[in-house]
Design an enzyme around this catalytic site. Structure first.
Site, PDB file in Angstrom:
ATOM      1  N   GLY A 113       0.406   8.923 113.039  1.00 30.26           N
ATOM      2  CA  GLY A 113       1.509   9.872 113.125  1.00 30.26           C
ATOM      3  C   GLY A 113       1.130  11.290 112.733  1.00 30.26           C
ATOM      4  O   GLY A 113       0.020  11.584 112.294  1.00 30.26           O
ATOM      5  N   GLY A 115       0.660  13.831 110.562  1.00 28.47           N
ATOM      6  CA  GLY A 115       0.522  13.967 109.114  1.00 28.47           C
ATOM      7  C   GLY A 115       0.506  15.398 108.637  1.00 28.47           C
ATOM      8  O   GLY A 115       0.685  15.661 107.442  1.00 28.47           O
ATOM      9  N   GLY A 149      -0.735  17.619 104.146  1.00 23.78           N
ATOM     10  CA  GLY A 149      -0.047  18.205 105.290  1.00 23.78           C
ATOM     11  C   GLY A 149      -0.384  19.656 105.564  1.00 23.78           C
ATOM     12  O   GLY A 149       0.276  20.308 106.371  1.00 23.78           O
ATOM     13  N   ASP A 297      -5.507   8.186 119.600  1.00 24.50           N
ATOM     14  CA  ASP A 297      -4.412   9.050 119.157  1.00 24.50           C
ATOM     15  C   ASP A 297      -4.678  10.520 119.492  1.00 24.50           C
ATOM     16  O   ASP A 297      -3.800  11.362 119.271  1.00 24.50           O
ATOM     17  CB  ASP A 297      -4.162   8.893 117.652  1.00 24.50           C
ATOM     18  CG  ASP A 297      -5.421   9.079 116.828  1.00 24.50           C
ATOM     19  OD1 ASP A 297      -6.300   8.212 116.905  1.00 24.50           O
ATOM     20  OD2 ASP A 297      -5.522  10.088 116.109  1.00 24.50           O
ATOM     21  N   ASN A 298      -5.863  10.825 120.046  1.00 25.66           N
ATOM     22  CA  ASN A 298      -6.163  12.188 120.476  1.00 25.66           C
ATOM     23  C   ASN A 298      -6.274  12.299 121.996  1.00 25.66           C
ATOM     24  O   ASN A 298      -6.856  13.248 122.505  1.00 25.66           O
ATOM     25  CB  ASN A 298      -7.473  12.672 119.832  1.00 25.66           C
ATOM     26  CG  ASN A 298      -7.331  12.912 118.346  1.00 25.66           C
ATOM     27  OD1 ASN A 298      -6.245  13.211 117.854  1.00 25.66           O
ATOM     28  ND2 ASN A 298      -8.416  12.770 117.612  1.00 25.66           N
ATOM     29  N   ASP A 307      -5.823  18.197 120.285  1.00 24.13           N
ATOM     30  CA  ASP A 307      -6.352  18.195 118.912  1.00 24.13           C
ATOM     31  C   ASP A 307      -7.789  18.693 118.838  1.00 24.13           C
ATOM     32  O   ASP A 307      -8.726  17.996 119.222  1.00 24.13           O
ATOM     33  CB  ASP A 307      -6.244  16.814 118.270  1.00 24.13           C
ATOM     34  CG  ASP A 307      -4.858  16.561 117.697  1.00 24.13           C
ATOM     35  OD1 ASP A 307      -4.001  17.450 117.829  1.00 24.13           O
ATOM     36  OD2 ASP A 307      -4.630  15.496 117.119  1.00 24.13           O
TER      37      ASP A 307
END
Length: 624
Positions: A113, A115, A149, A297-298, A307
């Site tokens: 997710g 972050g 974060g 996830d990228n 990303d």
């Protein structure tokens, strides 16, 4: 003055229409801290985490224009840095964080997710369609795990510049509209040396039609046999169908309209994602771009470069180039990128599960390699100015060029640009005399013998290497089996090249390199001559060749040390170099900018970067 007591600016009148939050399940819990978030694609962010004294570092006019904004619109608003750093809520925005999972370095990692990213919403541009806007570096979300974060100025500059450089190169990418820094410092270890230093917190405003990725569909995966982890919404096929419907209806409307059968529609969608991914990675390969972290996830569901972490553009051509210092085994090396993208597509197919016909999905996956190769060959022909015909041996011509570039340590970007200077073949001219001047230019930016020795030193541990060499003497059969593995064969190739280098000197090397380049360039000219077959207007073909080459081979790329120069200046409070580099990167194919605009050297020469040979320290920068 309270913003409610003054007239709103263009920035405050952005027309938000936050469709994703309306059509997908949203976690409304206000529970603080990192946590597992089941049955949701987004989590609302209830409290903003302002950056103290936010200050603009740079803006991209072309990215802001996608939102119908100008730089003046942003600068004229005294609250601009707060709005665009996620420190103050833009009217109409609804802060949230996206939930996704992913396979990282080949292993399922469970819930990941956003972050360090906060979704602000989606803006409906009157001329450019809908754009999701988000802030990277906005603070803790439910998906921050053990992180804070925040993003630092160093990594934010890299993301900002490369997002815009890739877009200018014509490569699909998320965009970066602005970069803001602040007076908040956090400790980071920029060199991975164990020494943490304070760095300024910064934030990038990113744009894309959507940031949904392959990993967005992996939140529905059940328990993984190897990692023992599962997605936070494991088994929720109803939500998976909802997400798939949203993606196809919103971003692939032609596919939605063309298919009344759900399975046919879904398969057409999967094939389109495969096509976009194959084309994207072909474009990466043809400019020497290495992503660095091609986890699922990228990987964008829209075929965008997503990303910018430890990315890198190759200087000297090296198929084993790795830009991520933590990628010790080269999983995401330059040469591995196409196969990794196919592997990631297979994981997407698994995540979609029963939404796809498994046999048909397999057929689509089998189409990936030939599709990629076709895209790659098409672009490479353009890089060589071969535009009138497609010969069967073009692939071999290109492969031999890359092999020669590798063997001589030739700069990837400079070499292709220099090939535009190869004279058009004329009957009766002296080959060696004609191509000699161009070959000499190419040799000027090739590696020295000492540099090649370093580049060809085996990377395998000495003990492993000794065992393999001993095996060659004591157990030839076993050695033959081991030597066929890609890792070992690469090491043996390195050893062979190193042995040759140790047995020669610089003068002998340069003579051999010159002869090798003259042979290849002569062969290239013979191929150029075949462009004229059946055509009398040679001048038109020559003009077309140069036009295509100059619009396909960039003058400038965002080399690591160019970005590093901008970072070092910015860390001292001078943001002018960031803006200067951005200006140059926005016109990568233009003759308007040369080295002079960056470092004061002679722009009348062929100029493609700060200098022809990247400094040795450039390869040692930690780029995480």
């Amino acid at each position: 003055m309270d913003p409610s007591q003054r007239s709103s600016s263009a920035l405050e009148r952005l027309p938000f229409n936050n469709t994703a939050l309306k059509k997908l399940p949203v976690d409304d819990s206000g529970e603080p801290g990192s946590r597992t978030v089941p049955a949701a694609c987004f989590s609302r962010i209830r409290t903003l985490q302002p950056l103290p004294r936010p200050t603009f570092v740079s803006h991209s006019q072309s990215a802001l224009a996608l939102l119908d904004l100008t730089v003046e619109d942003v600068l004229s608003n005294p609250l601009g840095p707060e709005y665009l750093s996620g420190s103050r809520l833009l009217p109409g925005s609804e802060p949230a964080a996206h939930c996704y999972s992913g396979h990282q370095f080949g292993l399922f990692a469970g819930q990941l997710g956003d972050g360090a990213v906060v979704y602000l919403g989606e803006v409906e541009s009157s001329t450019h369609g809908r754009w999701e806007i988000q802030v990277k570096g906005a603070g803790v979300t439910p998906y921050s795990r053990d992180g804070d974060g925040r993003k630092v100025l160093r990594s934010s500059i890299r993301e900002f510049l490369c997002s815009e450089a890739m877009a200018a190169l014509g490569i699909p990418s998320t965009r970066a509209a602005s970069l803001v820094t602040s007076d908040l410092y956090i400790n980071r270890d920029p060199l991975n040396s164990g020494r943490r230093i304070p760095e300024r917190c910064s934030a990038v405003l990113r744009l894309a039609p959507s940031f949904i990725r392959f990993g967005s569909f992996e939140i529905f995966l059940g328990r993984d046999d190897f990692s023992g982890l599962q997605g936070p919404s494991a088994g929720r096929h109803d939500i998976r169908a909802q997400l798939l419907d949203y993606v196809i209806e919103t971003f692939y409307p032609c596919i939605q309209k063309a298919h009344s059968n759900r399975k046919d529609r879904n398969m057409a969608f999967f094939r389109e994602v495969m096509l976009r991914t194959a084309k994207l990675v072909a474009q990466w390969q043809c400019v020497g771009f290495c992503h660095g972290v091609l986890n699922t996830d990228n990987m964008s569901i829209l075929g965008l470069t997503l990303d910018y972490g430890p990315f890198g553009f190759m200087d000297r051509f090296d198929p084993d180039f790795v830009c991520n210092t933590s990628d010790k085994r080269g999983r995401y090396s330059y040469r591995a990128q196409p196969s990794v993208c196919r592997w990631n597509l297979a994981r997407l197919a698994e995540a979609l599960g029963s939404e796809l016909d498994a046999a048909q999905a397999g057929v689509v996956l089998d189409e990936f390699v030939p599709t990629y190769e076709a895209f790659y060959l098409t672009i490479m022909r353009k890089k060589l100015g071969l535009v009138r015909r497609e010969d069967a041996d073009d692939s071999e011509l290109i492969s031999d060029l890359l092999r020669l570039m590798h063997d001589t340590g030739a700069d990837f970007t400079n070499t292709f640009r220099l090939l535009g200077r190869v004279p058009w073949p004329v009957e009766g001219d002296s080959e060696r005399a004609t191509v000699g001047p161009v070959v000499d230019l190419i040799l000027e930016q090739c590696a020295t013998i000492e540099e090649l020795k370093v580049a060809n030193k085996p990377t395998m541990e000495d003990r492993e290497l000794a065992m393999i060499l001993s095996m060659a003497q004591t157990n030839p059969v076993m050695f033959g089996i081991v030597a066929d593995s890609p890792d070992v064969s690469q090491q043996l190739e390195r050893m062979g090249r190193l042995k040759e280098l140790l047995e020669t000197d610089q003068e002998e090397l340069k003579k051999k390199q010159r002869d090798d380049w003259i042979r290849w360039v002569s062969r290239y000219r013979r191929r150029l001559a075949r462009e004229c077959d059946g055509t009398k207007d040679v001048s038109l073909i020559k003009k077309e060749r140069l036009s295509v080459m100059n619009s396909t081979n960039p003058h400038v790329i965002l080399r690591n040390y160019i970005a590093q120069n901008a970072i070092q200046a910015a860390e001292k409070g001078d943001f002018s170099e960031v803006n200067r580099v951005l200006k140059v990167m926005e016109k990568p194919y233009s003759d308007e900018f040369g080295v002079e605009s960056l470092d004061g050297s002679n722009a009348n020469e062929l100029t493609v970067a700060y200098d022809r040979k990247p400094p040795a320290w450039a390869q040692k920068i930690c780029i995480t």
